[in-house]
Design a protein around this motif. Structure first.
Motif, mmCIF file in Angstrom:
data_model
loop_
_atom_site.group_PDB
_atom_site.id
_atom_site.type_symbol
_atom_site.label_atom_id
_atom_site.label_comp_id
_atom_site.label_asym_id
_atom_site.label_seq_id
_atom_site.Cartn_x
_atom_site.Cartn_y
_atom_site.Cartn_z
ATOM 1 N N ARG A 55 -40.343 -15.405 4.604
ATOM 2 C CA ARG A 55 -38.972 -15.875 4.790
ATOM 3 C C ARG A 55 -38.269 -16.197 3.481
ATOM 4 N N ALA A 56 -38.948 -15.992 2.358
ATOM 5 C CA ALA A 56 -38.308 -16.235 1.066
ATOM 6 C C ALA A 56 -37.094 -15.323 0.912
ATOM 7 N N PRO A 57 -35.992 -15.849 0.391
ATOM 8 C CA PRO A 57 -34.779 -15.042 0.292
ATOM 9 C C PRO A 57 -34.996 -13.767 -0.516
ATOM 10 N N GLY A 58 -34.282 -12.707 -0.137
ATOM 11 C CA GLY A 58 -34.323 -11.467 -0.878
ATOM 12 C C GLY A 58 -33.384 -11.530 -2.081
ATOM 13 N N PRO A 59 -33.238 -10.403 -2.745
ATOM 14 C CA PRO A 59 -33.749 -9.109 -2.306
ATOM 15 C C PRO A 59 -35.194 -8.878 -2.739
ATOM 16 N N TRP A 60 -35.999 -8.385 -1.789
ATOM 17 C CA TRP A 60 -37.345 -7.947 -2.122
ATOM 18 C C TRP A 60 -37.756 -6.785 -1.221
ATOM 19 N N LEU A 61 -38.677 -5.999 -1.739
ATOM 20 C CA LEU A 61 -39.296 -4.901 -0.988
ATOM 21 C C LEU A 61 -40.787 -5.000 -1.208
ATOM 22 N N ALA A 62 -41.561 -4.949 -0.114
ATOM 23 C CA ALA A 62 -43.014 -5.086 -0.208
ATOM 24 C C ALA A 62 -43.708 -4.004 0.607
ATOM 25 N N ALA A 63 -44.849 -3.547 0.100
ATOM 26 C CA ALA A 63 -45.738 -2.651 0.835
ATOM 27 C C ALA A 63 -46.967 -3.450 1.249
ATOM 28 N N PHE A 64 -47.264 -3.445 2.550
ATOM 29 C CA PHE A 64 -48.299 -4.286 3.135
ATOM 30 C C PHE A 64 -49.485 -3.434 3.575
ATOM 31 N N ALA A 156 -40.204 -12.979 11.245
ATOM 32 C CA ALA A 156 -39.523 -13.301 9.989
ATOM 33 C C ALA A 156 -38.182 -12.592 9.852
ATOM 34 N N GLY A 157 -37.915 -11.608 10.719
ATOM 35 C CA GLY A 157 -36.628 -10.931 10.699
ATOM 36 C C GLY A 157 -36.427 -9.967 9.551
ATOM 37 N N VAL A 158 -37.527 -9.436 8.998
ATOM 38 C CA VAL A 158 -37.397 -8.488 7.896
ATOM 39 C C VAL A 158 -37.076 -7.100 8.435
ATOM 40 N N THR A 159 -36.560 -6.248 7.559
ATOM 41 C CA THR A 159 -36.238 -4.869 7.920
ATOM 42 C C THR A 159 -37.451 -3.975 7.705
ATOM 43 N N LEU A 160 -37.802 -3.185 8.719
ATOM 44 C CA LEU A 160 -38.837 -2.172 8.617
ATOM 45 C C LEU A 160 -38.157 -0.820 8.763
ATOM 46 N N PRO A 161 -37.849 -0.134 7.660
ATOM 47 C CA PRO A 161 -37.124 1.138 7.747
ATOM 48 C C PRO A 161 -37.825 2.127 8.680
ATOM 49 N N LEU A 163 -38.497 1.761 11.744
ATOM 50 C CA LEU A 163 -39.144 1.111 12.884
ATOM 51 C C LEU A 163 -38.296 -0.007 13.478
ATOM 52 N N HIS A 164 -37.783 -0.875 12.632
ATOM 53 C CA HIS A 164 -37.117 -2.085 13.123
ATOM 54 C C HIS A 164 -36.020 -2.462 12.138
ATOM 55 N N GLU A 165 -34.770 -2.173 12.528
ATOM 56 C CA GLU A 165 -33.651 -2.398 11.620
ATOM 57 C C GLU A 165 -32.507 -3.184 12.251
ATOM 58 N N ARG A 166 -32.388 -3.165 13.553
ATOM 59 C CA ARG A 166 -31.273 -3.851 14.213
ATOM 60 C C ARG A 166 -31.436 -5.374 14.113
ATOM 61 N N GLY A 167 -30.388 -6.032 13.638
ATOM 62 C CA GLY A 167 -30.392 -7.486 13.584
ATOM 63 C C GLY A 167 -31.338 -8.088 12.572
ATOM 64 N N THR A 168 -31.751 -7.315 11.567
ATOM 65 C CA THR A 168 -32.706 -7.801 10.576
ATOM 66 C C THR A 168 -32.003 -8.115 9.260
ATOM 67 N N ASP A 169 -32.717 -8.755 8.373
ATOM 68 C CA ASP A 169 -32.227 -9.067 7.038
ATOM 69 C C ASP A 169 -32.528 -7.875 6.130
ATOM 70 N N ARG A 170 -31.494 -7.141 5.764
ATOM 71 C CA ARG A 170 -31.692 -5.922 4.982
ATOM 72 C C ARG A 170 -31.978 -6.187 3.504
ATOM 73 N N SER A 171 -31.991 -7.452 3.110
ATOM 74 C CA SER A 171 -32.385 -7.771 1.740
ATOM 75 C C SER A 171 -33.888 -8.020 1.627
ATOM 76 N N ARG A 172 -34.579 -8.048 2.772
ATOM 77 C CA ARG A 172 -36.038 -8.182 2.789
ATOM 78 C C ARG A 172 -36.599 -6.967 3.521
ATOM 79 N N ILE A 173 -37.304 -6.108 2.787
ATOM 80 C CA ILE A 173 -37.717 -4.802 3.291
ATOM 81 C C ILE A 173 -39.233 -4.705 3.294
ATOM 82 N N ALA A 174 -39.792 -4.339 4.438
ATOM 83 C CA ALA A 174 -41.244 -4.212 4.593
ATOM 84 C C ALA A 174 -41.608 -2.763 4.886
ATOM 85 N N LEU A 175 -42.552 -2.245 4.121
ATOM 86 C CA LEU A 175 -43.076 -0.896 4.321
ATOM 87 C C LEU A 175 -44.588 -0.980 4.477
#
Length: 281
Positions: A55-64, A156-161, A163-175
């Motif tokens: 939940r830390a503020p973006g912008p960030w992009l992470a690969a999990f 956490a409401g992150v964006t998963l390009p 897979l899951h983009e509607r209503g998410t925080d586009r400054s936090r990106i999970a791949l």
């Protein structure tokens, strides 16, 4: 853009934390391609701390390093949604409602009904990346990692390009990352780590880690991202379990994706919105 690579565990604790490799963006590399500098490594030993990290503020992009989704065939067999504006979120909510034992029972029932040699349901990206089926509950227990990890991304409401983009925080990106993809391109099937704490490291595995680190520094294929380890080089070579090195490998995948952000982060345009895709595969 802050970049991160995450070596995940389904049971974080002080002796086996979630390991995160961090960098402050990418820059052009001499002779072409991109370069990323490892800024620091973090160890997160509880899910409370992990949820706060997500939940830390973006912008960030992470690969999990855990699967975000199950194979379409397995999902269909469970009677879970296969369509709709955000099927992944609906499926992940169903997964979150199950206990670990209930999820394992479903995976086991699927396997018990299948013929020998065709026990597990694989995603399309597994063949390309060389990854295990996401429904495996042992060796490695990736189904349990999905169970612990994917619902937390949803919450956490992150964006998963893809897979899951509607209503998410586009400054936090999970791949979805997979360190085995770049590692095998360098080492083949040679082992570079031992996940069993009772097994001692050996010179061959240490030498494999040294080769892998040198290849990352040189920007070796398939990703071609040059990594500067800075003060963390020896720590990554010396660790037998290679949690730090796996996090760094995911960081390289994150950097590769960020360099292709204008092209859907390098994801295939026909990515299955149920199964997802491993970045760089």
């Amino acid at each position: 853009m802050r970049l991160a690579g995450v070596d995940f565990t389904s049971a974080p604790r002080p002796r086996k934390p979630i390991t995160v490799a961090l960098a402050d963006g990418i820059e052009p590399a001499p002779g072409g391609g991109v370069r990323v500098a490892l800024a620091r490594l973090e160890a997160i030993d509880s899910f409370d701390a992990w949820d706060a990290w997500l939940r830390a503020p973006g912008p960030w992009l992470a690969a999990f390093d855990f699967p975000f989704a199950f194979a379409r065939a397995f999902v269909a067999a469970q009677g879970w949604p296969l369509d709709g504006p955000d099927a992944w979120a609906a499926i992940t909510a169903r997964v979150a409602a199950l206990s670990r034992a209930e999820l394992v029972a479903r995976c086991r029932a699927w396997c018990d009904a299948r013929p020998a040699g065709d026990k597990f349901a694989h995603r399309a990206c597994d063949a390309t990346a060389g990854s295990s089926a996401s429904m495996k509950w042992v060796n490695p227990p990736v189904a349990l990692m999905l169970h612990a990890g994917a619902p937390r991304l949803l919450d956490a409401g992150v964006t998963l390009p893809g897979l899951h983009e509607r209503g998410t925080d586009r400054s936090r990106i999970a791949l979805e990352g997979y360190p085995g993809l770049p590692a095998r391109a360098v080492l083949g099937r040679a082992s570079y780590k031992s996940d069993d704490p009772k097994r001692r490291d050996d010179p061959a595995r240490r030498a494999a880690r040294e080769r892998l680190v040198a290849a990352l520094e040189a920007g070796a294929p398939p990703l071609g991202v040059r990594l500067d380890f800075g003060a963390w080089r020896e720590a990554c070579v010396e660790e037998p379990g290679a949690d730090r090195l796996d996090a760094v490998l995911c960081l390289v995948q994150a950097a590769w994706a960020w360099a292709r952000r204008e092209a859907d982060y390098g994801l295939p345009r026909r990515e299955d919105r149920i199964e997802g895709w491993i970045v760089g595969a």
